[in-house]
Design a protein around this motif. Structure first.
Motif, short mmCIF file in Angstrom:
data_model
loop_
_atom_site.label_atom_id
_atom_site.label_comp_id
_atom_site.label_asym_id
_atom_site.label_seq_id
_atom_site.Cartn_x
_atom_site.Cartn_y
_atom_site.Cartn_z
N PHE A 1 0.99 -1.10 0.02
CA PHE A 1 -0.13 0.08 -0.10
C PHE A 1 0.83 1.16 -0.15
O PHE A 1 0.29 2.36 -0.31
CB PHE A 1 -1.01 0.16 1.37
N ASN B 1 0.30 3.97 -2.74
CA ASN B 1 -0.53 3.75 -3.51
C ASN B 1 -1.47 5.00 -3.49
O ASN B 1 -2.09 5.52 -2.65
CB ASN B 1 -1.48 2.43 -3.10
N LYS B 2 -1.64 5.39 -4.94
CA LYS B 2 -2.50 6.67 -4.96
C LYS B 2 -4.01 6.45 -4.32
O LYS B 2 -4.57 7.54 -3.99
CB LYS B 2 -2.49 6.97 -6.51
N TYR B 3 -4.60 5.41 -4.70
CA TYR B 3 -6.20 5.15 -4.06
C TYR B 3 -5.96 5.17 -2.60
O TYR B 3 -6.88 5.98 -2.08
CB TYR B 3 -6.77 3.80 -4.61
N VAL B 4 -5.17 4.73 -1.85
CA VAL B 4 -5.05 4.83 -0.54
C VAL B 4 -4.82 6.24 -0.22
O VAL B 4 -5.25 6.99 0.75
CB VAL B 4 -3.85 3.89 0.27
N ASP B 5 -3.82 6.88 -0.86
CA ASP B 5 -3.62 8.25 -0.53
C ASP B 5 -4.84 9.23 -0.47
O ASP B 5 -4.94 10.01 0.15
CB ASP B 5 -2.46 8.72 -1.47
N TRP B 6 -5.40 8.83 -1.67
CA TRP B 6 -6.65 9.65 -1.90
C TRP B 6 -7.79 9.40 -0.91
O TRP B 6 -8.50 10.40 -0.32
CB TRP B 6 -7.55 9.21 -3.34
N VAL B 7 -7.91 8.28 -0.44
CA VAL B 7 -8.89 7.74 0.88
C VAL B 7 -8.32 8.70 2.01
O VAL B 7 -9.29 9.58 2.67
CB VAL B 7 -8.89 6.45 1.16
#
Length: 187
Positions: free
Chosen positions: A100, A103-109
């Motif tokens: 993770f 990870n850009k999606y985790v950062d966005w969350v």
């Protein structure tokens, strides 16, 4: 049965609480209103004591709330309920942490969670200010008669001291001590 309910309610808080102890205050206020285990005034006392004692604020508040509800065992169960979801989550995340990282999606969350956490903290601030600084809550008809002058005096004095250059570098415990002494004198 009360012990199971304590565990369940505090596990919910632990599961959905992002942003630290202050972000848990709205959840605790809701718990106060729905269960009646403690009043909002007791909650403000729990928070004040928890901020003054070592350890994470949310854990200390859970301990105080559990103790006031069901004694020593209630304090242990509420505390365990609060930390249990984080314990499970961290154990699982430790295994997958390297995947993770970045990870850009985790950062966005997490980017999306920040405003929510701020809103929770500001909401808690407003609710605690109302309970602490006003006798009967805030309403237009009783606005000026409901001021808790003593609490306002402590608030204003500490706020001014915190913003004066010579006092900015003082440790927060100094301000807690000054506030405690003023509370003893004024009340």
């Amino acid at each position: 049965m009360i012990y199971l309910r304590l565990f369940y309610e505090f596990a919910k808080i632990g599961l959905f609480n992002f942003g630290g102890g202050m972000a848990s205050i709205p959840f605790l206020q809701d718990l106060s209103e729905t269960t009646g285990w403690f009043t909002l005034h007791q909650l403000t006392d729990f928070i004040a004591i928890s901020e003054s004692t070592p350890g994470p604020m949310a854990v200390n508040v859970a301990t105080f709330a559990g103790y006031s509800t069901a004694g020593i065992l209630g304090g242990f169960i509420a505390t365990f309920g609060l930390i249990f979801p984080a314990l499970i989550f961290i154990t699982i995340m430790a295994k997958f942490l390297s995947k993770f990282k970045g990870n850009k999606y985790v950062d966005w969350v997490f980017y999306g969670l920040r405003p929510c956490v701020l809103a929770l903290i500001v909401s808690a601030l407003i609710n605690l200010a109302e309970v602490t600084l006003f006798y009967e809550g805030i309403s237009l008809s009783t606005f000026f008669t409901s001021f808790n002058i003593r609490a306002w005096a402590i608030f204003v004095i500490v706020f001014i001291l915190l913003n004066l250059k010579p006092f900015r570098k003082l440790h927060p415990i100094v301000f807690l001590g000054v506030s405690a002494v003023m509370g003893i004198i004024l009340f």
